[in-house]
Design an enzyme around this catalytic site. Sequence first.
Site, PDB file in Angstrom:
ATOM      1  N   SER B  46      28.522 -12.399   8.552  1.00  0.00           N
ATOM      2  CA  SER B  46      27.655 -11.770   8.816  1.00  0.00           C
ATOM      3  C   SER B  46      26.873 -13.220   9.745  1.00  0.00           C
ATOM      4  O   SER B  46      26.665 -14.505   8.993  1.00  0.00           O
ATOM      5  CB  SER B  46      26.530 -11.766   7.814  1.00  0.00           C
ATOM      6  OG  SER B  46      25.343 -11.139   8.279  1.00  0.00           O
ATOM      7  N   GLU B  47      26.610 -12.865  10.805  1.00  0.00           N
ATOM      8  CA  GLU B  47      26.210 -13.434  11.617  1.00  0.00           C
ATOM      9  C   GLU B  47      25.264 -14.351  11.616  1.00  0.00           C
ATOM     10  O   GLU B  47      24.212 -15.574  12.251  1.00  0.00           O
ATOM     11  CB  GLU B  47      27.123 -13.632  13.212  1.00  0.00           C
ATOM     12  CG  GLU B  47      25.846 -12.776  13.282  1.00  0.00           C
ATOM     13  CD  GLU B  47      26.196 -11.042  14.301  1.00  0.00           C
ATOM     14  OE1 GLU B  47      26.903 -10.740  12.774  1.00  0.00           O
ATOM     15  OE2 GLU B  47      25.197 -10.431  14.479  1.00  0.00           O
TER      16      GLU B  47
END
Lengths: 233, 219
Positions: B46-47
């Site tokens: 998840s960035e």
Amino acid sequence: MSGFDKVVGSYEEAMAGLEDNMTVIAGGFGLCGIPENLIKEIRRRGTRGLTMVSNNCGTDKYGLGILLVDKQIRKMVASYVGENALFEAQMMSGELEVELTPQGTLAEKMRAGGAGIPAFYTATGYGTPVGEGKEVREFNGRHYILEEAIQGDFSIAKAWKGDRYGNLVFRKTARNFNPMAITAGKVAVVEVEEIVEVGALDPDEIHLPGIYVDRLIQGTFEKNIEQRTVRSA
Amino acid sequence: MALTREQLAQRVAQEFQDGYYINLGIGIPTLAANYVPEGVEVMLQSENGLLGMGPFPRDDEVDPDLINAGKQTVTMARGASLFSSADSFAMIRGGHVDLTVLGAFEVDCQGNIASYMIPGKLIKGMGGAMDLVAGADNIIVTMTHASKHGESKLLRECTLPLTGKGCIKRVLTDLALLDIEDGSFILRERAPGVSVEEIAQLTAGELVIPDLVPEMTFP
């Protein structure tokens, strides 16, 4: 009293010196890990004409969104602004200038700004509106655009714990943009949930050394959630 | 029949391989996490700074300090790690993520993608999408093949502002799975009960139709 002691006594003192038309870099992702009390202090001071650099601009009620109410922000540099109706209205009417910046490029601009690197090449944005007017160079057969670093007159950030020297520990995904934002501000102001004595943090667990921090204050946080999503038990 | 959202997610998940680090975009790509094939272990990136994303929390597990890139509350899987946004995008730019799945408004047969802005209508921003399409080699775009009005979204040339240039090699729509090679869409698979003719009619860009175009299969 040590010269390394970064703790200030009030939010007013924490943001002393903030003037109209300055550039402020803020940590946070959505409403996660935002310096919510420092933002409220900017609102209380009524500082205007600000250029805000942050991944998002909060929501209508929380975070940087509250600075839109009295139109304190002149320009916003962000990667995603879709969570805020007031923002959209001011952008459409031209009162608010917006520079959409890819998220990774934004993080790297802050990192570079704090690390004394004036610009860097990245493939992100080549051939898109983001790349327009920017220098293009080819390395090993790929195209890259030149992106410039960002520095702020102030940076505002939130960490979990800090010692009096400003050594910081962040918590879970509330870390996000906070470490880079802090390094890129000429005056770096950090609020934490808990200030501990020097020596209480294991040097190996410190995420960001106190050298980057100018002012530290302990606050209490609402920690609002944008999308509370649960599975059934 | 066109694929449902769940079938799209299932077909995406068939591309998952054991040991893959994967970034899933918001919407259908995220749903694919529910269909990881038997015997395959993947780790979701998840960035906003999490590698090893777990399922949504139970009510008593909700933590405002733990969210995904869509700002939803999440949990961490066993073996997860946490890091800053700069480190997160170093992973992405450095080509360390094995597979990226994201949505789009339009793609064209030159491998261009438009996904972040409709001038005058929708200006929300690109988030991490520009970094993801520039940094990943292995990208799957999921989208509907045509608009509600029957206009193709698989074009000769994108009409909207681009998210990335020449970076898309695989598109999964509700009608078909297509590769992009040498300036053409190559029809690889079709949704069950959808004819090659129907797909060809709704594909505005150059389309190559191999002799054999199998139907997708679902367990």
